[in-house]
Design a protein around this motif. Structure first.
Motif, PDB file in Angstrom:
ATOM      1  N   THR A  54      72.507  34.949   9.669  1.00 39.33           N
ATOM      2  CA  THR A  54      72.011  36.061   8.875  1.00 39.33           C
ATOM      3  C   THR A  54      72.385  35.878   7.407  1.00 39.33           C
ATOM      4  OG1 THR A  54      74.040  37.239   9.334  1.00 39.33           O
ATOM      5  CG2 THR A  54      72.187  37.640  10.816  1.00 39.33           C
ATOM      6  N   GLY A  55      71.712  34.954   6.737  1.00 40.56           N
ATOM      7  CA  GLY A  55      71.969  34.743   5.317  1.00 40.56           C
ATOM      8  C   GLY A  55      73.217  33.935   5.033  1.00 40.56           C
ATOM      9  N   ALA A  56      73.972  33.578   6.056  1.00 38.16           N
ATOM     10  CA  ALA A  56      75.202  32.813   5.862  1.00 38.16           C
ATOM     11  C   ALA A  56      74.971  31.371   6.295  1.00 38.16           C
ATOM     12  CB  ALA A  56      76.342  33.418   6.665  1.00 38.16           C
ATOM     13  N   LEU A  57      75.713  30.481   5.693  1.00 43.03           N
ATOM     14  CA  LEU A  57      75.623  29.060   5.994  1.00 43.03           C
ATOM     15  C   LEU A  57      77.014  28.599   6.406  1.00 43.03           C
ATOM     16  CD1 LEU A  57      74.006  26.314   5.699  1.00 43.03           C
ATOM     17  CD2 LEU A  57      74.973  26.220   3.422  1.00 43.03           C
ATOM     18  N   THR A  58      77.112  27.797   7.455  1.00 42.72           N
ATOM     19  CA  THR A  58      78.399  27.250   7.873  1.00 42.72           C
ATOM     20  C   THR A  58      78.450  25.787   7.478  1.00 42.72           C
ATOM     21  OG1 THR A  58      78.518  28.773   9.733  1.00 42.72           O
ATOM     22  CG2 THR A  58      79.950  26.849   9.813  1.00 42.72           C
ATOM     23  N   VAL A  59      79.459  25.443   6.691  1.00 40.90           N
ATOM     24  CA  VAL A  59      79.670  24.064   6.273  1.00 40.90           C
ATOM     25  C   VAL A  59      80.912  23.554   6.988  1.00 40.90           C
ATOM     26  CG1 VAL A  59      80.254  22.564   4.333  1.00 40.90           C
ATOM     27  CG2 VAL A  59      78.574  24.383   4.033  1.00 40.90           C
ATOM     28  N   ARG A  60      80.811  22.364   7.544  1.00 44.39           N
ATOM     29  CA  ARG A  60      81.921  21.744   8.270  1.00 44.39           C
ATOM     30  C   ARG A  60      82.637  20.778   7.341  1.00 44.39           C
ATOM     31  NH1 ARG A  60      81.329  20.164  14.408  1.00 44.39           N
ATOM     32  NH2 ARG A  60      81.985  22.327  14.505  1.00 44.39           N
ATOM     33  N   ALA A  61      83.929  21.036   7.097  1.00 44.37           N
ATOM     34  CA  ALA A  61      84.761  20.172   6.263  1.00 44.37           C
ATOM     35  C   ALA A  61      85.731  19.426   7.170  1.00 44.37           C
ATOM     36  CB  ALA A  61      85.522  20.999   5.237  1.00 44.37           C
ATOM     37  N   ILE A  62      85.918  18.155   6.900  1.00 44.03           N
ATOM     38  CA  ILE A  62      86.832  17.331   7.691  1.00 44.03           C
ATOM     39  C   ILE A  62      88.249  17.493   7.162  1.00 44.03           C
ATOM     40  CG2 ILE A  62      87.460  14.940   8.250  1.00 44.03           C
ATOM     41  CD1 ILE A  62      84.498  14.318   8.331  1.00 44.03           C
ATOM     42  N   ILE A  63      89.186  17.695   8.057  1.00 40.98           N
ATOM     43  CA  ILE A  63      90.599  17.784   7.698  1.00 40.98           C
ATOM     44  C   ILE A  63      91.104  16.353   7.606  1.00 40.98           C
ATOM     45  CG2 ILE A  63      92.852  18.696   8.321  1.00 40.98           C
ATOM     46  CD1 ILE A  63      90.692  20.837   7.717  1.00 40.98           C
ATOM     47  N   ASP A  64      91.555  15.948   6.426  1.00 42.18           N
ATOM     48  CA  ASP A  64      91.869  14.540   6.162  1.00 42.18           C
ATOM     49  C   ASP A  64      93.326  14.376   5.739  1.00 42.18           C
ATOM     50  OD1 ASP A  64      91.964  11.888   5.373  1.00 42.18           O
ATOM     51  OD2 ASP A  64      90.082  11.969   4.266  1.00 42.18           O
ATOM     52  N   SER A  65      94.111  13.741   6.602  1.00 44.99           N
ATOM     53  CA  SER A  65      95.526  13.538   6.284  1.00 44.99           C
ATOM     54  C   SER A  65      95.728  12.446   5.246  1.00 44.99           C
ATOM     55  CB  SER A  65      96.307  13.191   7.552  1.00 44.99           C
ATOM     56  OG  SER A  65      95.831  11.982   8.101  1.00 44.99           O
ATOM     57  N   GLY A  66      94.696  11.665   4.961  1.00 43.93           N
ATOM     58  CA  GLY A  66      94.824  10.597   3.971  1.00 43.93           C
ATOM     59  C   GLY A  66      94.251  10.956   2.616  1.00 43.93           C
ATOM     60  N   ALA A  67      93.634  12.124   2.498  1.00 46.28           N
ATOM     61  CA  ALA A  67      93.037  12.520   1.220  1.00 46.28           C
ATOM     62  C   ALA A  67      94.105  13.041   0.280  1.00 46.28           C
ATOM     63  CB  ALA A  67      91.971  13.587   1.436  1.00 46.28           C
ATOM     64  N   GLU A  68      94.066  12.561  -0.949  1.00 45.15           N
ATOM     65  CA  GLU A  68      95.018  13.007  -1.956  1.00 45.15           C
ATOM     66  C   GLU A  68      94.710  14.438  -2.386  1.00 45.15           C
ATOM     67  OE1 GLU A  68      96.130  11.455  -6.329  1.00 45.15           O
ATOM     68  OE2 GLU A  68      95.954   9.931  -4.782  1.00 45.15           O
ATOM     69  N   GLU A  69      93.418  14.758  -2.475  1.00 48.73           N
ATOM     70  CA  GLU A  69      92.982  16.097  -2.855  1.00 48.73           C
ATOM     71  C   GLU A  69      91.800  16.491  -1.990  1.00 48.73           C
ATOM     72  OE1 GLU A  69      92.934  17.381  -6.873  1.00 48.73           O
ATOM     73  OE2 GLU A  69      93.554  15.415  -7.587  1.00 48.73           O
ATOM     74  N   SER A  70      91.538  17.793  -1.909  1.00 46.53           N
ATOM     75  CA  SER A  70      90.341  18.270  -1.217  1.00 46.53           C
ATOM     76  C   SER A  70      89.149  18.003  -2.126  1.00 46.53           C
ATOM     77  CB  SER A  70      90.459  19.762  -0.912  1.00 46.53           C
ATOM     78  OG  SER A  70      91.525  19.992  -0.017  1.00 46.53           O
ATOM     79  N   VAL A  71      88.125  17.369  -1.589  1.00 47.81           N
ATOM     80  CA  VAL A  71      86.950  17.005  -2.386  1.00 47.81           C
ATOM     81  C   VAL A  71      85.677  17.422  -1.658  1.00 47.81           C
ATOM     82  CG1 VAL A  71      88.024  15.072  -3.608  1.00 47.81           C
ATOM     83  CG2 VAL A  71      86.895  14.660  -1.439  1.00 47.81           C
ATOM     84  N   ALA A  72      84.641  17.696  -2.449  1.00 48.20           N
ATOM     85  CA  ALA A  72      83.338  18.048  -1.896  1.00 48.20           C
ATOM     86  C   ALA A  72      82.266  17.432  -2.768  1.00 48.20           C
ATOM     87  CB  ALA A  72      83.171  19.564  -1.843  1.00 48.20           C
ATOM     88  N   PRO A  73      81.131  17.072  -2.171  1.00 52.69           N
ATOM     89  CA  PRO A  73      80.044  16.520  -2.976  1.00 52.69           C
ATOM     90  C   PRO A  73      79.379  17.609  -3.814  1.00 52.69           C
ATOM     91  CG  PRO A  73      79.454  16.537  -0.647  1.00 52.69           C
ATOM     92  CD  PRO A  73      80.836  17.061  -0.752  1.00 52.69           C
ATOM     93  N   PRO A  74      78.793  17.226  -4.939  1.00 55.05           N
ATOM     94  CA  PRO A  74      78.086  18.221  -5.738  1.00 55.05           C
ATOM     95  C   PRO A  74      76.893  18.774  -4.964  1.00 55.05           C
ATOM     96  CG  PRO A  74      77.815  16.013  -6.661  1.00 55.05           C
ATOM     97  CD  PRO A  74      78.735  15.895  -5.504  1.00 55.05           C
ATOM     98  N   GLY A  75      76.655  20.073  -5.124  1.00 57.57           N
ATOM     99  CA  GLY A  75      75.501  20.690  -4.495  1.00 57.57           C
ATOM    100  C   GLY A  75      75.728  21.265  -3.118  1.00 57.57           C
ATOM    101  N   VAL A  76      76.858  20.996  -2.495  1.00 59.14           N
ATOM    102  CA  VAL A  76      77.120  21.555  -1.167  1.00 59.14           C
ATOM    103  C   VAL A  76      77.443  23.042  -1.287  1.00 59.14           C
ATOM    104  CG1 VAL A  76      78.702  21.522   0.800  1.00 59.14           C
ATOM    105  CG2 VAL A  76      77.839  19.403  -0.124  1.00 59.14           C
ATOM    106  N   PHE A  77      78.225  23.389  -2.289  1.00 60.43           N
ATOM    107  CA  PHE A  77      78.581  24.779  -2.532  1.00 60.43           C
ATOM    108  C   PHE A  77      77.899  25.232  -3.818  1.00 60.43           C
ATOM    109  CE2 PHE A  77      82.398  22.837  -0.496  1.00 60.43           C
ATOM    110  CZ  PHE A  77      82.272  23.459   0.725  1.00 60.43           C
TER     111      PHE A  77
END
Length: 184
Positions: A54-77
């Protein structure tokens, strides 16, 4: 890795076995054929939403123990991307294959967890293919991240709030339900 002695045991010198040498040769060939990772080379977002209701979108983010920072591609949010200290300096991350990944800024994403409770995460925006949530970043922000066979959770040590994580194969994921304004 399998090792075989090349010299007498008293010299303590070891060399990789033939199987290890062949595996390394195969890995070098595969890396040579691999194309550099860059969002600029793709024609559109590769991230598919998990669900749209209902007007909402669910985005799945991977939990990454090796990532230095949380990152997302442009345009996803659809939240605004603000300059970050890294993006202002033109600094980059390094992909697993050694290719540079530009930092384009940062954004804070409000979302609802699986229990419909409001939460927010800050992401660096970079030329990656899907959102990655840094375990180290979560821990530095006062959370504990717990994994178990069926999933896991992010536990805020101060407020005691827990956000459930799902397990998809051998990957732990956070399903972020974006409010309609953030999903556009």
């Amino acid at each position: 890795a399998a090792y075989s002695k090349q010299r007498a045991p008293d010299t303590a010198h070891w060399s990789p076995s033939l199987a290890t040498q062949k595996a390394s040769k195969w890995a070098r060939r595969r890396a040579a054929r691999a194309k550099p990772l860059s969002m600029l080379q793709r024609t559109g977002p590769t991230l598919a939403p998990v669900g749209k209701g209902t007007g909402a979108l669910t985005v799945r983010a991977i939990i990454d123990s090796g990532a230095e920072e949380s990152v997302a591609p442009p345009g996803v949010f659809s939240t605004p991307v603000l300059p970050s200290s890294m993006s202002k300096k033109g600094q980059t991350y390094t992909a697993a294959n050694g290719a540079p990944i530009r930092n384009l800024g940062r954004t804070t994403v409000p979302f609802l967890d699986q229990d419909a409770r409001p939460s927010a995460l800050r992401f660096q925006v970079a030329e990656v293919t899907q959102p990655l949530v840094s375990v180290a970043g979560l821990c530095d922000a006062g959370h504990a991240v717990i994994f178990h066979k069926g999933g896991g959770f992010i536990h805020n040590v101060t407020t005691k709030k827990k956000i459930r994580l799902a397990r998809a194969g051998n990957t732990y994921v956070l399903d972020m339900v974006l409010p309609p304004a953030a999903a556009e």
